[in-house]
Design an enzyme around this catalytic site. Structure first.
Site, PDB file in Angstrom:
ATOM      1  N   ASP A   1      10.496 -29.728  10.891  1.00  0.00           N
ATOM      2  CA  ASP A   1      10.384 -28.604  11.818  1.00  0.00           C
ATOM      3  C   ASP A   1       8.966 -28.029  11.780  1.00  0.00           C
ATOM      4  O   ASP A   1       8.238 -28.200  10.804  1.00  0.00           O
ATOM      5  CB  ASP A   1      11.352 -27.488  11.424  1.00  0.00           C
ATOM      6  CG  ASP A   1      12.799 -27.930  11.583  1.00  0.00           C
ATOM      7  OD1 ASP A   1      13.042 -28.900  12.317  1.00  0.00           O
ATOM      8  OD2 ASP A   1      13.656 -27.282  10.965  1.00  0.00           O
TER       9      ASP A   1
HETATM   10  N1  URA Z   1      15.997 -29.561   7.550  1.00  0.00           N
HETATM   11  C1  URA Z   1      15.496 -28.529   8.268  1.00  0.00           C
HETATM   12  O1  URA Z   1      16.172 -27.546   8.541  1.00  0.00           O
HETATM   13  N2  URA Z   1      14.221 -28.624   8.672  1.00  0.00           N
HETATM   14  C2  URA Z   1      13.413 -29.679   8.374  1.00  0.00           C
HETATM   15  O2  URA Z   1      12.248 -29.695   8.750  1.00  0.00           O
HETATM   16  C3  URA Z   1      13.957 -30.730   7.609  1.00  0.00           C
HETATM   17  C4  URA Z   1      15.259 -30.646   7.211  1.00  0.00           C
END
Ligand code: URA
Length: 231
Positions: free
Chosen positions: A103
């Site tokens: 993310d």
């Molecule tokens: N889970 C999440 O919520 N975000 C990420 O970037 C990776 C795994």
């Protein structure tokens, strides 16, 4: 392989530029001036130089990036900076892409490559490659057995069994073998908590190189590439 193919694959010279460089006599193969662009070369054993510079043959590139906050896991984006912008200008010539997503506000280990087959293999759910994340949460970390057994997230999906290691009241490590959209955020939400910090610290058997500052990258070592191939 032909000399002009070798030079275009290594992004050294285009075919037209190779033809020109051959005429100028600035390309050598094992110290002999190359006289034609279609000269057969052995990319593994021949020493090929352009204007005296040795050109290494690497069919693919494998990179470790310590992703900073605010960058999206993409190769192009109009609205936000994206991870491939953090690579050097030289590397921008190759079509490198992130192996899996993080993310925008997640930091840490990201692997980039232009080896599509390997990326596809390591991401395939049937290979269960482990991804380890360090996280901090807003409320005391509880209900870890539920997280480990699987919780329902978006669309009613039941997450696969995973490992959760509590480090203190407000932080821990979680090991997943899958990667659904915002998975860890959604999982913590499902047990009444909220992620405040998320960092990927391991991908399969490859740990984040802690000497790599946030936003910096390096090539994977042979040993690390081998670990990816073994998945
Ligand atoms: N889970 C999440 O919520 N975000 C990420 O970037 C990776 C795994």
């Amino acid at each position: 392989m032909r000399l002009d193919k070798f030079l275009s694959e290594t992004k050294t010279l285009s075919r037209t530029e190779t033809a020109k460089a051959v005429k100028q006599g600035i390309i050598t193969v094992n110290s002999k001036v190359a006289l034609k662009p279609n000269l057969p070369v052995n990319e593994e054993t021949d020493i090929i130089c352009v204007s005296g510079r040795i050109i290494e043959y690497n069919k693919y590139r494998y990179i470790m990036l310590n992703k900073p906050e605010g960058y999206v896991s993409a190769t192009d984006d109009k609205s936000a900076p994206y991870v491939t912008q953090l690579l050097s200008e030289d590397l921008q010539k190759f079509e490198l892409f992130p192996v899996g997503r993080l993310d925008k506000y997640t930091v840490g280990l990201m692997i980039l490559t232009d080896d599509g087959r390997l990326a596809h293999r390591v991401l395939s759910p049937k290979h269960h490659a482990e991804k380890v994340y360090y996280f901090k949460c807003e409320k005391p970390l509880e209900r870890t057995e539920e997280l480990e057994a699987g919780v329902h997230i978006e669309g009613g999906y039941l997450t696969k069994p995973c490992k959760v290691k509590k480090l203190s009241e407000f932080d821990g490590e979680i090991t997943l073998t899958e990667g659904k959209y915002h998975q860890i955020k959604q999982m913590l939400y499902a047990v009444g908590n909220r992620i405040t910090y998320l960092e990927r610290i391991r991908f399969a058997d490859i740990p984040l190189d802690t000497s790599l500052e946030r936003g910096r990258w390096r090539f994977l070592t042979e040993d690390e590439i081998e670990k990816l191939r073994k998945i």
